[in-house]
Scaffold this motif. Structure first.
Motif, PDB file in Angstrom:
ATOM      1  N   ILE A 194      50.403-137.615 -26.725  1.00 46.59           N
ATOM      2  CA  ILE A 194      51.385-137.338 -27.779  1.00 46.59           C
ATOM      3  C   ILE A 194      51.640-135.833 -27.869  1.00 46.59           C
ATOM      4  N   MET A 195      50.570-135.042 -27.747  1.00 45.93           N
ATOM      5  CA  MET A 195      50.743-133.578 -27.799  1.00 45.93           C
ATOM      6  C   MET A 195      51.589-133.087 -26.629  1.00 45.93           C
ATOM      7  N   LYS A 196      51.379-133.685 -25.451  1.00 49.01           N
ATOM      8  CA  LYS A 196      52.172-133.280 -24.277  1.00 49.01           C
ATOM      9  C   LYS A 196      53.648-133.611 -24.498  1.00 49.01           C
ATOM     10  N   LEU A 197      53.887-134.742 -25.158  1.00 49.17           N
ATOM     11  CA  LEU A 197      55.264-135.120 -25.475  1.00 49.17           C
ATOM     12  C   LEU A 197      55.867-134.105 -26.455  1.00 49.17           C
ATOM     13  N   PHE A 198      55.113-133.733 -27.463  1.00 53.17           N
ATOM     14  CA  PHE A 198      55.598-132.712 -28.407  1.00 53.17           C
ATOM     15  C   PHE A 198      55.887-131.402 -27.683  1.00 53.17           C
ATOM     16  N   HIS A 213      44.261-131.782 -38.280  1.00 53.99           N
ATOM     17  CA  HIS A 213      42.869-131.386 -38.439  1.00 53.99           C
ATOM     18  C   HIS A 213      42.234-131.151 -37.077  1.00 53.99           C
ATOM     19  N   ASN A 214      42.933-131.577 -36.031  1.00 54.99           N
ATOM     20  CA  ASN A 214      42.311-131.709 -34.724  1.00 54.99           C
ATOM     21  C   ASN A 214      42.416-130.414 -33.906  1.00 54.99           C
ATOM     22  N   PRO A 215      41.272-129.763 -33.629  1.00 60.21           N
ATOM     23  CA  PRO A 215      41.307-128.504 -32.877  1.00 60.21           C
ATOM     24  C   PRO A 215      41.955-128.661 -31.501  1.00 60.21           C
ATOM     25  N   ASP A 216      41.825-129.856 -30.901  1.00 61.60           N
ATOM     26  CA  ASP A 216      42.464-130.079 -29.596  1.00 61.60           C
ATOM     27  C   ASP A 216      43.986-130.011 -29.710  1.00 61.60           C
ATOM     28  N   ASN A 217      44.505-130.384 -30.870  1.00 64.81           N
ATOM     29  CA  ASN A 217      45.962-130.329 -31.057  1.00 64.81           C
ATOM     30  C   ASN A 217      46.449-128.912 -31.304  1.00 64.81           C
ATOM     31  N   ILE A 218      45.615-128.145 -32.010  1.00 59.42           N
ATOM     32  CA  ILE A 218      46.051-126.820 -32.456  1.00 59.42           C
ATOM     33  C   ILE A 218      46.410-125.946 -31.260  1.00 59.42           C
ATOM     34  N   ARG A 219      45.715-126.150 -30.137  1.00 59.11           N
ATOM     35  CA  ARG A 219      45.997-125.259 -28.998  1.00 59.11           C
ATOM     36  C   ARG A 219      47.377-125.491 -28.384  1.00 59.11           C
ATOM     37  N   TYR A 220      48.025-126.587 -28.737  1.00 54.84           N
ATOM     38  CA  TYR A 220      49.396-126.791 -28.271  1.00 54.84           C
ATOM     39  C   TYR A 220      50.402-125.968 -29.075  1.00 54.84           C
ATOM     40  N   ALA A 221      49.993-125.579 -30.274  1.00 52.55           N
ATOM     41  CA  ALA A 221      50.905-124.804 -31.119  1.00 52.55           C
ATOM     42  C   ALA A 221      50.860-123.344 -30.712  1.00 52.55           C
ATOM     43  N   ARG A 222      51.972-122.664 -30.910  1.00 53.14           N
ATOM     44  CA  ARG A 222      51.972-121.247 -30.568  1.00 53.14           C
ATOM     45  C   ARG A 222      51.693-120.375 -31.786  1.00 53.14           C
ATOM     46  N   ARG A 223      51.689-120.999 -32.969  1.00 49.79           N
ATOM     47  CA  ARG A 223      51.331-120.252 -34.176  1.00 49.79           C
ATOM     48  C   ARG A 223      50.612-121.216 -35.110  1.00 49.79           C
ATOM     49  N   CYS A 224      49.560-120.718 -35.745  1.00 50.04           N
ATOM     50  CA  CYS A 224      48.779-121.576 -36.634  1.00 50.04           C
ATOM     51  C   CYS A 224      48.834-121.018 -38.050  1.00 50.04           C
TER      52      CYS A 224
END
Ligand SMILES: Nc1ncnc2c1ncn2[C@@H]1O[C@H](COP(=O)(O)OP(=O)(O)OP(=O)(O)O)[C@@H](O)[C@H]1O
Ligand SMILES: [Mg+2]
Length: 234
Positions: A194-198, A213-224
């Motif tokens: 799902i993150m790859k799709l985003f 909440h998921n740290p694995d997801n956060i790395r897909y974002a460019r700003r937190c």
């Protein structure tokens, strides 16, 4: 109202802006200060994650950004539109034009097929049946589900259901996707899909704002962005 597909007013400037936004809920006699004076700007094409402890105001902020929750104070500007100054009907049109929503609990209609769920947010009767079928197919192709168009949601895996929900969020080609814990009900391999799709949608220019909440997801974002007690912390 401006049409983002023809004209984005301020590409170089912020696309989405909250100015001193607060939300106080009234629960019986109690007042809950869920969001507390947040000011922030989002540029077009950003991928932002919103994190923070449970109860810190993430979902409240996201619903305010989505034009779904009138703030007690402050302003939301999207593409120059002062969203909470719009009438209820105008705001519904605004949401259809600008926003796609993805939630933890997919929120598909159980007795509609995949294709019917995807077509649900389409503006009424503006497309012929064959056009609609084509649109559903092309969006479902994007999320890799063309072979499941006639299935019902409960005949699909969790990850597939979330992909249907994402396709539904995309049907009106919105420039912004808001996602609240989109992988909260999914295992880690499916979450990554799902993150790859985003990520792919973001690379096409869609602005992504995702509560997680998921740290694995956060790395897909460019700003937190982090919240605590309804305030931004960094
Ligand atoms: N409709 C409501 N009425 C009253 N209080 C509410 C309402 N919605 C949320 N709250 C309260 O506002 C605060 C922020 O809630 P919110 O749902 O925004 O937090 P959150 O960061 O999304 O939490 P979680 O990580 O658990 O989803 C909490 O104290 C919550 O109990
Ligand atoms: Mg929440």
């Amino acid at each position: 109202m401006s049409n983002h597909q023809n004209e984005i007013k301020n590409t170089a400037m912020s696309f989405l802006e909250v100015q001193n936004v607060s939300k106080i809920y009234q629960a019986g006699r109690e007042h809950v200060s869920a969001v507390n004076g947040i000011t922030s700007q989002v540029m077009q094409g950003e991928f932002i994650s919103v994190t923070g402890p449970s109860g810190s105001g993430k979902s409240t902020l996201l619903s305010i950004l989505g034009g779904l929750n009138h703030p007690t104070e402050g302003k939301l500007l999207v593409d120059g539109i002062d969203v909470y100054e719009l009438s209820v009907e105008q705001r519904a049109d605004f949401r259809r034009e600008y926003l796609g929503f993805v939630f933890q609990s997919f929120q598909l209609i159980p007795y509609l097929t995949v294709a019917e769920n995807v077509l649900l947010p389409l503006t009424v009767s503006s497309h012929s049946n064959s056009e609609q079928k084509e649109m559903a197919l092309s969006i479902l192709e994007k999320v890799g589900l063309t072979h499941k168009t006639r299935r019902l949601p409960d005949e699909l895996s969790g990850g597939e259901q979330q992909r249907v929900a994402i396709a539904r969020a995309l049907i009106n080609q919105p420039p912004i996707i808001l996602a609240d814990e989109p992988t909260g009900n999914l295992d880690s391999a499916t979450s990554e899909e799902i993150m790859k799709l985003f990520q792919a949608l973001n690379s096409e220019g869609i602005t992504m704002i995702m509560v997680t909440h998921n740290p694995d997801n956060i790395r897909y974002a460019r700003r937190c962005i982090s919240l605590r007690d309804g305030k931004l912390v960094n």
